[in-house]
Design an enzyme around this catalytic site. Structure first.
Site, short mmCIF file in Angstrom:
data_model
loop_
_atom_site.label_atom_id
_atom_site.label_comp_id
_atom_site.label_asym_id
_atom_site.label_seq_id
_atom_site.Cartn_x
_atom_site.Cartn_y
_atom_site.Cartn_z
N ASP A 147 1.00 -1.11 0.07
CA ASP A 147 0.11 0.18 -0.01
C ASP A 147 0.87 1.38 -0.04
OD1 ASP A 147 -2.32 -1.35 0.06
OD2 ASP A 147 -2.50 -1.37 2.24
N TYR B 186 -3.79 -10.14 3.23
CA TYR B 186 -4.08 -8.74 3.47
C TYR B 186 -3.98 -8.45 5.01
CZ TYR B 186 -5.90 -7.90 -1.37
OH TYR B 186 -5.98 -7.84 -2.66
#
Length: 386
Positions: free
Chosen positions: A213, A349
């Site tokens: 990210d 994730y």
């Protein structure tokens, strides 16, 4: 039998030595032109012994139109087409009019010839030899460039094959995406590709083995990536100098740059990787050292069922992925924070592993604690090849 067949053909067709020799390409050694001259010579010796006139090579070959005489001119045009392009190996391809190919096949069928070679194959070979002699370059099955030649029009199309470079990158700061996004001036890809495009004169395409990210750093041994450079004008790149330019950004570092094949590049991007993370976990309701240790113990070897996170649902297929946590260690920091070091399958994730993502990830750190937990800060520490 060869001489009889040649006599039969030449009685009704005017062929140059190239096209005559090509009819018998599957027999003997040497070039087609040499073979054609030899066949014509022996045939004419026999005709002379019988008091018949020789059958000389025609002024214009009815099959190829003397296209092989254009090889010196086309060799020069190839050099002009490649001016300013750095290469060591090449291949030649050609586009012959369909009419020429059909006439050739009709001739083979008319005389039941099964040893012939197509005209484009001989032309490519002879033009390639001539260009190699003129330039000192070598042919290769995996060439730097490919010349596509239209023999009659003289048009040359130059196909410059891409370069592939493998490396690993470290993203040292938060707040930059891996690839360009609106509202961000830079990305990992733009910083890396800027240097490669400048050095090669080609278009750089960045491909990472996974991504992190915008707010996550990539540290440790770095994330594998491939740079594909399309239509490079220069191929002899100083990878150390390029790495120095990228690393001077202070935001991104690259390691272990090396040239790879297209096959190796694909393998890098499709290989499974385990990943090591360091997460700062926030528990607003409070957490004890014992609770943090218990969470880590329960996570070790745990299988996680994770539905596509809510935040990326528009960019990823909505499905449940099964991933495993291989290692987990906790370090308590204060009454609301602990660090969690994890080694997991790729594709898990971590932010959602901690929060639970409103039930889309099960089990989660929040589930194991019995109270809400959040990922306040995350770093990828290492990418581990399976």
């Amino acid at each position: 039998m060869i001489i009889e067949k040649a006599a039969e053909v030449l009685e009704s067709h005017e062929l140059c030595d190239h096209c005559l020799g090509r009819l018998f390409a599957g027999l003997g050694k040497g070039t087609n032109e040499e073979r054609g001259k030899a066949v014509r010579f022996v045939l004419n010796m026999e005709r002379s012994a019988r008091g018949l006139p020789p059958i000389e090579a025609p002024e214009t070959c009815e099959l190829c139109g003397n296209v092989f005489e254009r090889i010196p001119e086309l060799t020069g045009r190839m050099g002009e087409a490649a001016a300013g392009v750095e290469f060591e190996t090449f291949l030649v391809g050609s586009r012959f009019p369909e009419e020429v190919r059909e006439n050739e096949k009709a001739l083979w069928g008319e005389f039941d010839i099964g040893t012939a070679e197509p005209i484009n194959r001989e032309f490519n070979r002879e033009l390639g030899k001539a260009f190699g002699r003129a330039t000192g370059k070598d042919t290769s099955k995996n060439p730097d460039v490919v010349f596509i030649v239209e023999p009659y029009s003289g048009r040359i199309e130059l196909q410059i094959n891409p370069l592939y470079i493998y490396g690993r990158y470290r993203k040292l700061v938060r707040g930059i995406p891996q690839t360009p996004l609106p509202d961000f001036e830079e990305s990992v890809a733009s910083i890396i590709c800027r240097a490669f495009s400048r050095a090669s004169g080609g278009k750089c395409v960045f491909k990472g083995a996974g991504r992190e990210d915008v707010d996550v750093r990539m540290l440790g041994n770095g994330r594998p990536f491939i740079v594909e450079i399309k239509r490079p004008k220069k191929r002899k790149l100083d990878l150390d100098a390029i790495a120095g330019e990228i690393n001077s950004s202070g935001k991104v570092e690259v390691l272990n740059l090396r040239f790879v094949s297209a096959k190796e590049a694909e393998e890098v991007l499709t290989r499974n990787h385990r990943k090591e993370y360091l997460a700062l976990v926030l528990v607003e309701e409070g957490v004890t050292p014992e609770e943090a240790e218990e969470v880590a113990r329960k996570l070790r070897g745990l299988e996680i069922r994770q539905r596509t996170p809510w935040r990326v649902r528009r960019a990823r297929a909505d499905k449940v992925r099964v991933r495993r946590v291989h290692e987990a260690e906790a370090r308590w920091l204060d009454e609301k924070h602990f660090e969690l070091r994890l080694v997991t399958d790729g594709g898990l994730y971590i932010k959602e592993l901690i929060s639970g993502d409103k039930g889309r990830t099960k089990p989660s750190v929040s589930d194991l604690l019995g109270k809400p937990a959040w990922c306040e800060r995350l770093d990828v520490m290492n990418i581990l090849d399976d």
